[in-house]
Scaffold this active site. Structure first.
Site, mmCIF file in Angstrom:
data_model
loop_
_atom_site.group_PDB
_atom_site.id
_atom_site.type_symbol
_atom_site.label_atom_id
_atom_site.label_comp_id
_atom_site.label_asym_id
_atom_site.label_seq_id
_atom_site.Cartn_x
_atom_site.Cartn_y
_atom_site.Cartn_z
ATOM 1 N NE ARG A 186 4.847 16.129 -15.322
ATOM 2 C CZ ARG A 186 4.603 17.421 -15.577
ATOM 3 N NH1 ARG A 186 3.757 18.102 -14.829
ATOM 4 N NH2 ARG A 186 5.208 18.035 -16.578
ATOM 5 C CE1 TYR A 189 1.709 3.597 6.870
ATOM 6 C CE2 TYR A 189 1.937 5.608 5.599
ATOM 7 C CZ TYR A 189 2.308 4.310 5.861
ATOM 8 O OH TYR A 189 3.284 3.711 5.107
ATOM 9 C CG ASP A 193 -5.931 7.481 6.031
ATOM 10 O OD1 ASP A 193 -6.632 6.605 5.502
ATOM 11 O OD2 ASP A 193 -4.688 7.380 6.168
ATOM 12 C CE LYS A 218 -1.725 0.292 2.854
ATOM 13 N NZ LYS A 218 -0.420 -0.317 2.915
#
Ligand code: PLP
Length: 381
Positions: free
Chosen positions: A51, A103, A176, A201
């Site tokens: 983790r 977004y 972003d 993307k």
């Protein structure tokens, strides 16, 4: 000294890494969730538990940090896991300024759970510097969040001007840059502190991995808190996904320019068209943010555009229903072209007009894509 390699070279060779033990030019995938302690109980390897990190991340993170010109990169389970980690590294009561065109799912998270947790959110039109200036609260605003081009109207925000404004008010700047990619824009060089990617993307590019990434300019205390969020919340990427992401990034500098050229041709074709009321694309001279985009983006204006269809919402939905080559699906940045009626997915808080179709342009033949859209716009069955 020899000239440093072009980013395209760094990407194609994934920094030229070769495995010492096997001489393999492609890295191994490490599925292990745990690592052996030294006999005296220490962890000198630096690896403890899955983790916290995974060796399969190393190359993708190092490559992305170099492509963005940053100090360090960190992979996350998704673009949303990366973006929310930045806000979760703030404290309740902190103020953030975010764009009205962004977004949609992140906007909903900010106005819902983040606000409930105590983050104060101002939503402003970041294409208007005066609005940003008025919203900044010196001493209280910790972060200016930008998304440029902004999904799905492709608003262009001036990273350099807004970063210097935010810094004067004591705020950090995160961008972003999913749609711009490091091929077209390097936000850290323009003054931003953090770059975020929905690596789902363009970075991956093949619509087969959900992933996110952050890159910092300096590994400062804020970055340390962001990395702690990944460990504590567990928004980590699987090793196989990290490996696929690196494989995708190797072709980034071939895919993105090709997609940009095609998007630009499609935008020009439909700019004056009987069935299209407006084309939203930063590469068009008449687009409001074009001059800033021309300064801030190198080698293309992105491969995302939107069409406002002349016959309104019903015509837009019918056009999306009528295409044969374009895939009627959400997401963006893959090699296959996608078309989507955004208003029907974004809901109430969205600035998206009901006649808008969002296009993600892939690497197919441009003529085929134009012909398919022409046919669908004309009501072809
Ligand atoms: C611009 C942008 N940012 C962030 C995201 C979120 O990424 P993910 O779906 O990987 O969580 C998306 C997803 O569509 C996006 O388009």
């Amino acid at each position: 000294m020899a000239k440093p390699p072009h980013p395209a070279t760094l990407a194609a060779q994934a920094l030229g890494w070769v495995d010492d033990a096997t001489r393999a030019v492609i890295p191994a995938i490490h599925p292990s969730t745990t690592y052996l302690r030294d006999p005296d109980n220490q962890y000198r390897s630096g690896r403890v538990y899955g983790r916290a990190d995974n060796p399969t991340y190393d190359q993708a993170e190092a490559l992305l940090a170099q492509l963005e010109g940053g100090a360090e990169a960190s992979l996350f389970a998704s673009g949303m896991a990366a973006a929310t980690a930045v806000f979760m590294a703030l404290a309740p009561g902190d103020h953030v300024v975010v764009p009205s065109v962004m977004y949609w799912s992140l906007r909903n998270w900010l106005l819902g759970p983040a606000t409930a947790w105590g983050i104060q959110v101002s939503v402003v039109d970041t294409t208007r510097p005066a609005e940003v200036q008025a919203a900044l609260r010196p001493g209280q605003t910790r972060l200016l969040w930008l998304e440029t081009p902004g999904n799905p109207l492709w608003d262009i925000s001036d990273i350099a001007a807004l970063s210097s404004m935010a810094h004067k008010a004591g705020a950090q700047v995160a961008v972003d840059s999913t749609v711009a990619t490091p091929v077209l824009t390097r936000p850290l060089e323009l003054g931003a502190d953090i770059v975020m990617h929905a690596a789902t993307k363009y970075l991956n590019g093949h619509s087969d991995v959900v992933a996110g990434a952050l890159v910092c300019r300096a590994a400062d205390a804020f970055w340390g808190r962001i990395k702690a969020v990944r460990v504590q919340h567990g928004g980590i990427l699987g090793p196989f996904e990290a490996w696929l992401l690196l494989r995708g990034m190797r072709t980034l500098f071939v895919r993105v320019p090709a997609m940009c050229r095609s998007a630009s041709a499609i935008a020009a074709h439909f700019e004056r068209h009987d069935h299209v009321a407006q084309v939203l694309y930063p590469g068009l001279i008449d687009f409001p943010g074009h001059a800033i985009a021309a300064r801030q983006m190198q080698g293309g204006f992105g491969a995302m555009l939107s069409l406002r269809v002349a016959g309104g919402a019903a015509h837009a939905v019918a056009t999306a229903a009528g295409v044969k080559l374009w895939k009627r699906a959400t997401s963006l940045g893959g090699v296959e072209s996608l078309i989507e009626h955004r208003a029907s997915i974004e809901g109430a808080n969205s600035p998206v007009p009901p006649d808008l179709l969002r296009l993600s342009v892939g690497i197919e033949d441009t003529g085929d894509l134009i012909a398919d859209l022409e046919h669908a716009l004309a009501g072809g069955a």
